[in-house]
Write a protein that holds these residues in place. Structure first.
Motif, PDB file in Angstrom:
ATOM      1  N   ASN A   1       0.850  -1.198   0.000  1.00 33.35           N
ATOM      2  CA  ASN A   1       0.000   0.000   0.000  1.00 33.35           C
ATOM      3  C   ASN A   1       0.881   1.242   0.000  1.00 33.35           C
ATOM      4  OD1 ASN A   1      -2.913  -1.007   0.373  1.00 33.35           O
ATOM      5  ND2 ASN A   1      -1.752  -2.207   1.839  1.00 33.35           N
TER       6      ASN A   1
ATOM      7  N   LEU B   1       1.139   9.097   1.974  1.00 27.21           N
ATOM      8  CA  LEU B   1       1.498  10.482   1.677  1.00 27.21           C
ATOM      9  C   LEU B   1       2.696  10.923   2.530  1.00 27.21           C
ATOM     10  CD1 LEU B   1      -2.185  11.809   1.550  1.00 27.21           C
ATOM     11  CD2 LEU B   1      -0.640  11.557  -0.406  1.00 27.21           C
ATOM     12  N   GLN B   2       2.719  10.481   3.794  1.00 29.92           N
ATOM     13  CA  GLN B   2       3.815  10.825   4.709  1.00 29.92           C
ATOM     14  C   GLN B   2       4.080   9.659   5.659  1.00 29.92           C
ATOM     15  OE1 GLN B   2       2.422  14.344   6.906  1.00 29.92           O
ATOM     16  NE2 GLN B   2       3.891  15.584   5.764  1.00 29.92           N
TER      17      GLN B   2
ATOM     18  N   TYR C   1      -7.959  13.764   1.978  1.00 32.16           N
ATOM     19  CA  TYR C   1      -7.577  13.489   0.587  1.00 32.16           C
ATOM     20  C   TYR C   1      -8.235  12.238   0.023  1.00 32.16           C
ATOM     21  CZ  TYR C   1      -4.728  13.033  -3.569  1.00 32.16           C
ATOM     22  OH  TYR C   1      -4.334  12.917  -4.876  1.00 32.16           O
ATOM     23  N   SER C   2      -8.262  11.141   0.799  1.00 27.15           N
ATOM     24  CA  SER C   2      -8.815   9.888   0.247  1.00 27.15           C
ATOM     25  C   SER C   2      -9.581   9.143   1.341  1.00 27.15           C
ATOM     26  CB  SER C   2      -7.707   9.041  -0.357  1.00 27.15           C
ATOM     27  OG  SER C   2      -6.679   8.783   0.588  1.00 27.15           O
ATOM     28  N   GLY C   3      -8.970   8.174   1.962  1.00 20.49           N
ATOM     29  CA  GLY C   3      -9.627   7.400   3.011  1.00 20.49           C
ATOM     30  C   GLY C   3      -8.709   6.246   3.374  1.00 20.49           C
ATOM     31  N   VAL C   4      -9.075   5.510   4.386  1.00 20.65           N
ATOM     32  CA  VAL C   4      -8.218   4.377   4.780  1.00 20.65           C
ATOM     33  C   VAL C   4      -8.378   3.224   3.792  1.00 20.65           C
ATOM     34  CG1 VAL C   4      -9.965   3.469   6.383  1.00 20.65           C
ATOM     35  CG2 VAL C   4      -7.591   2.828   6.675  1.00 20.65           C
TER      36      VAL C   4
ATOM     37  N   LYS D   1       6.033  16.605  -4.927  1.00 20.71           N
ATOM     38  CA  LYS D   1       6.195  17.905  -5.606  1.00 20.71           C
ATOM     39  C   LYS D   1       7.577  18.017  -6.253  1.00 20.71           C
ATOM     40  CE  LYS D   1       2.126  19.295  -4.188  1.00 20.71           C
ATOM     41  NZ  LYS D   1       1.035  19.113  -5.130  1.00 20.71           N
TER      42      LYS D   1
ATOM     43  N   ARG E   1       8.727  13.046   1.936  1.00 23.29           N
ATOM     44  CA  ARG E   1       7.563  12.327   2.486  1.00 23.29           C
ATOM     45  C   ARG E   1       7.935  11.586   3.771  1.00 23.29           C
ATOM     46  NH1 ARG E   1       3.155  10.406  -1.739  1.00 23.29           N
ATOM     47  NH2 ARG E   1       3.978  11.267  -3.657  1.00 23.29           N
TER      48      ARG E   1
ATOM     49  N   LEU F   1      -3.836  15.436   3.674  1.00 22.37           N
ATOM     50  CA  LEU F   1      -2.677  16.322   3.583  1.00 22.37           C
ATOM     51  C   LEU F   1      -2.881  17.338   4.701  1.00 22.37           C
ATOM     52  CD1 LEU F   1      -2.674  16.669  -0.299  1.00 22.37           C
ATOM     53  CD2 LEU F   1      -0.870  15.588   1.060  1.00 22.37           C
TER      54      LEU F   1
ATOM     55  N   GLN G   1      -6.301  -0.286   3.532  1.00 25.01           N
ATOM     56  CA  GLN G   1      -4.896  -0.311   3.945  1.00 25.01           C
ATOM     57  C   GLN G   1      -4.667  -1.053   5.266  1.00 25.01           C
ATOM     58  OE1 GLN G   1      -1.604   2.973   5.180  1.00 25.01           O
ATOM     59  NE2 GLN G   1      -2.193   2.967   3.048  1.00 25.01           N
TER      60      GLN G   1
HETATM   61  N1  COA Z   1       3.007  16.723   1.106  1.00 24.45           N
HETATM   62  C1  COA Z   1       2.337  17.488   0.210  1.00 24.45           C
HETATM   63  N2  COA Z   1       1.752  16.989  -0.898  1.00 24.45           N
HETATM   64  C2  COA Z   1       1.869  15.680  -1.092  1.00 24.45           C
HETATM   65  C3  COA Z   1       2.547  14.834  -0.202  1.00 24.45           C
HETATM   66  C4  COA Z   1       3.140  15.407   0.917  1.00 24.45           C
HETATM   67  N3  COA Z   1       3.811  14.656   1.791  1.00 24.45           N
HETATM   68  N4  COA Z   1       2.476  13.563  -0.660  1.00 24.45           N
HETATM   69  C5  COA Z   1       1.782  13.621  -1.800  1.00 24.45           C
HETATM   70  N5  COA Z   1       1.423  14.880  -2.054  1.00 24.45           N
HETATM   71  C6  COA Z   1       0.624  15.338  -3.196  1.00 24.45           C
HETATM   72  C7  COA Z   1       1.206  14.838  -4.507  1.00 24.45           C
HETATM   73  O1  COA Z   1       2.166  15.721  -5.025  1.00 24.45           O
HETATM   74  C8  COA Z   1      -0.041  14.763  -5.371  1.00 24.45           C
HETATM   75  O2  COA Z   1      -0.386  16.076  -5.749  1.00 24.45           O
HETATM   76  P1  COA Z   1      -0.733  16.406  -7.279  1.00 24.45           P
HETATM   77  O3  COA Z   1      -1.965  15.584  -7.558  1.00 24.45           O
HETATM   78  O4  COA Z   1      -0.985  17.862  -7.246  1.00 24.45           O
HETATM   79  O5  COA Z   1       0.451  15.973  -8.052  1.00 24.45           O
HETATM   80  C9  COA Z   1      -1.101  14.312  -4.386  1.00 24.45           C
HETATM   81  O6  COA Z   1      -0.661  14.726  -3.110  1.00 24.45           O
HETATM   82  C10 COA Z   1      -1.309  12.802  -4.383  1.00 24.45           C
HETATM   83  O7  COA Z   1      -0.084  12.160  -4.130  1.00 24.45           O
HETATM   84  P2  COA Z   1       0.318  10.824  -4.903  1.00 24.45           P
HETATM   85  O8  COA Z   1       1.538  10.297  -4.316  1.00 24.45           O
HETATM   86  O9  COA Z   1       0.321  11.076  -6.375  1.00 24.45           O
HETATM   87  O10 COA Z   1      -0.924   9.935  -4.567  1.00 24.45           O
HETATM   88  P3  COA Z   1      -1.360   8.549  -5.167  1.00 24.45           P
HETATM   89  O11 COA Z   1      -2.348   8.780  -6.224  1.00 24.45           O
HETATM   90  O12 COA Z   1      -0.173   7.693  -5.478  1.00 24.45           O
HETATM   91  O13 COA Z   1      -2.119   7.940  -3.904  1.00 24.45           O
HETATM   92  C11 COA Z   1      -2.471   7.627  -1.577  1.00 24.45           C
HETATM   93  C12 COA Z   1      -1.434   7.757  -2.691  1.00 24.45           C
HETATM   94  C13 COA Z   1      -1.727   7.361  -0.288  1.00 24.45           C
HETATM   95  C14 COA Z   1      -3.276   8.909  -1.457  1.00 24.45           C
HETATM   96  C15 COA Z   1      -3.414   6.452  -1.935  1.00 24.45           C
HETATM   97  O14 COA Z   1      -2.670   5.287  -2.086  1.00 24.45           O
HETATM   98  C16 COA Z   1      -4.482   6.240  -0.871  1.00 24.45           C
HETATM   99  O15 COA Z   1      -5.496   6.901  -0.893  1.00 24.45           O
HETATM  100  N6  COA Z   1      -4.238   5.312   0.087  1.00 24.45           N
HETATM  101  C17 COA Z   1      -5.169   5.023   1.163  1.00 24.45           C
HETATM  102  C18 COA Z   1      -6.070   3.880   0.826  1.00 24.45           C
HETATM  103  C19 COA Z   1      -5.329   2.605   0.598  1.00 24.45           C
HETATM  104  O16 COA Z   1      -4.177   2.453   0.925  1.00 24.45           O
HETATM  105  N7  COA Z   1      -5.985   1.648   0.021  1.00 24.45           N
HETATM  106  C20 COA Z   1      -5.334   0.389  -0.251  1.00 24.45           C
HETATM  107  C21 COA Z   1      -6.202  -0.644  -0.757  1.00 24.45           C
HETATM  108  S1  COA Z   1      -6.634  -0.342  -2.466  1.00 24.45           S
END
Ligand code: COA
Length: 432
Positions: free
Chosen positions: A310, A313-314, A331-334, A361, A367, A326, A337
């Motif tokens: 999985n 973001l951080q 931004y999304s949800g659990v 970025k 991260r 963020l 995961q």
């Molecule tokens: N600080 C600021 N901005 C950040 C950041 C940080 N630490 N980390 C990411 N971002 C920004 C990215 O630059 C991107 O921005 P943009 O769209 O303007 O380019 C945006 O946030 C999304 O980041 P990205 O790494 O591209 O996300 P992703 O599409 O790869 O998704 C998660 C990553 C974590 C959001 C996604 O996997 C998720 O929602 N996970 C939770 C649910 C899960 O794990 N499900 C698993 C079973 S399917």
């Protein structure tokens, strides 16, 4: 009455199908590639006559007109996972967010706490016994349809019939609308050099014959691409996409050594291109199941060598993972995961993995952070964390001290941020 007559009696136009939806009701809408857009559009036409209708769903593709501020008095969206089409509305307070493990979402419907009055779903045409399949989206749609008072379905000629625990009988449907619409095409497969390195680092943690859970996106695709020399992998996953199809065709995925559902790809939902939708149709190696089963950590754990991958973001220096916000901005949800991280951690030979680029970025932000941003959610706790993987390598954190964790995470942070991380770790006495 035979099922053909039953079917004909229920067919109607979208406007008639949603006519019974009243003010104050809760309406569940199936998500991802099974979003019933014709029913949604017809429901929006009722804005003049209804107020305060709650629209409840997970991620969806397509338009989400009920999140439009102009319709705020009439519809309010409640997101159980925030997709791109409703993110701004949630962040502006125009829509709600309900954090929930996907393994537990169905229980909100069946317990009465969040039972839908109406379920709007999309199904395949009925088979010779009168059963429609949920196709690419069993997920929580099955539980919603089984608990709602009224079930209204789009029967889409192009929704593939999938096997598994994936069926509903026509007799359970109150109204149905015939549609003949291609499913959304969600193209995957491209990844950059950083994601390729992450994929390679993750692939090195995957033993031969392991069972995989992967999400969707560039990192899962990069992992799949790095598994070319693996054999007899299995799949038990919340969701999958086209990448899995290629690996089945190449004999890399066979499920031959799976300890649960041997030989089967088990999933709650999928989306991708037409190639994927053709692949899942009536394919005996695909078993679609409700998410309350697929994601149940106790079920996941029955797969030996369960590798859950999985993203995040951080990650802070103690191993706390934020994947859903963020800072204070949701931004999304659990999603699944934590379900899969916990299941994999209990699996014999299992590995829960968080894989993420070291920066965001274009390299400007690390991260791997001293502390999560104020307001950021802890998705995976520091107690649940095992492996963290970036393009710089692998940090194994489970059973490790805070000192060991901080040092291991610094090593997989981007080099230009390591000194700052070390300074913080010293100031906080994580390390001397
Ligand atoms: N600080 C600021 N901005 C950040 C950041 C940080 N630490 N980390 C990411 N971002 C920004 C990215 O630059 C991107 O921005 P943009 O769209 O303007 O380019 C945006 O946030 C999304 O980041 P990205 O790494 O591209 O996300 P992703 O599409 O790869 O998704 C998660 C990553 C974590 C959001 C996604 O996997 C998720 O929602 N996970 C939770 C649910 C899960 O794990 N499900 C698993 C079973 S399917």
């Amino acid at each position: 009455m035979n099922w053909e007559a039953l079917y004909r009696n229920k067919v109607c136009a979208p406007a008639e199908a949603v006519q019974s939806i009243e003010s104050g009701q809760r309406v569940f809408v199936s998500g991802n590639a099974a979003y019933p857009q014709a029913l949604i559009n017809a429901l929006m036409e009722r804005a003049g006559v209804v107020t305060n209708v709650e629209i409840l769903h997970l991620l969806s593709f397509g338009e989400a007109p009920y999140a439009d501020p102009a319709l705020a008095r009439h519809f309010r969206h409640n997101a159980m996972f925030i997709g791109a089409n409703v993110r701004t509305a949630v962040q502006q307070g125009l829509a709600d967010f309900t954090p929930i493990f996907l393994s537990e979402a169905a229980r909100l419907f069946t317990s009465g706490q969040l039972t839908p009055d109406v379920a709007l779903i999309q199904l395949s045409p009925p088979d010779e016994h009168g059963f429609c399949s949920y196709g690419c989206e069993v997920a929580i749609s099955k539980a919603a349809a089984e608990s709602a008072r009224v079930v209204i379905a789009e029967v889409n000629r192009q929704m593939p019939r999938t096997l598994g625990d994936s069926f509903i009988h026509l007799s359970r449907l109150h109204r149905l609308v015939e549609v003949d619409r291609p499913l959304p095409q969600v193209r995957q497969g491209s990844f950059d050099e950083i994601q390729a390195r992450i994929g390679q680092n993750v692939a090195e943690l995957v033993p031969q014959g392991a069972t995989l859970q992967l999400g969707i996106g560039a990192i899962p695709d990069a992992v799949l691409a790095a598994l070319a020399t693996h054999r007899d992998l299995g799949v038990h996953t919340e969701m999958f996409s086209d990448g899995i199809v290629d690996l089945v065709e190449q004999g890399i995925i066979s499920g031959a050594t799976k300890t649960l559902h041997r030989g089967k790809i088990v999933a709650g939902f999928c989306f991708g291109t037409q190639k994927l939708y053709d692949f899942i149709a009536d394919n005996p190696i695909i078993e679609m199941h409700p998410t309350e089963y697929v994601n149940d950590p106790f079920v996941v754990a029955q797969n030996d060598a369960m590798i859950a991958i999985n993203s995040a973001l951080q990650v802070d220096l103690t191993g706390q993972v934020c994947a859903d916000s963020l800072g204070t901005r949701f931004y999304s949800g659990v999603g699944g995961q934590v379900d899969f991280m916990r299941g994999a951690s209990r699996s014999k030979g299992g590995k829960p993995i968080i894989a993420l680029p070291a920066t965001a970025k274009s390299g400007a932000i690390s991260r791997i952070v001293p502390t999560l941003e104020p307001g950021a959610g802890v998705t995976t706790t520091r107690n649940d964390i095992h492996y963290v993987v970036t393009e710089y390598g692998v940090a194994y954190l489970h059973g490790k001290t805070i000192r060991e964790r901080a040092l291991a995470l610094m090593k997989i942070a981007a080099p230009r941020f390591r000194e700052e991380l070390l300074r913080f770790a010293r100031e906080e006495h994580y390390v001397l």
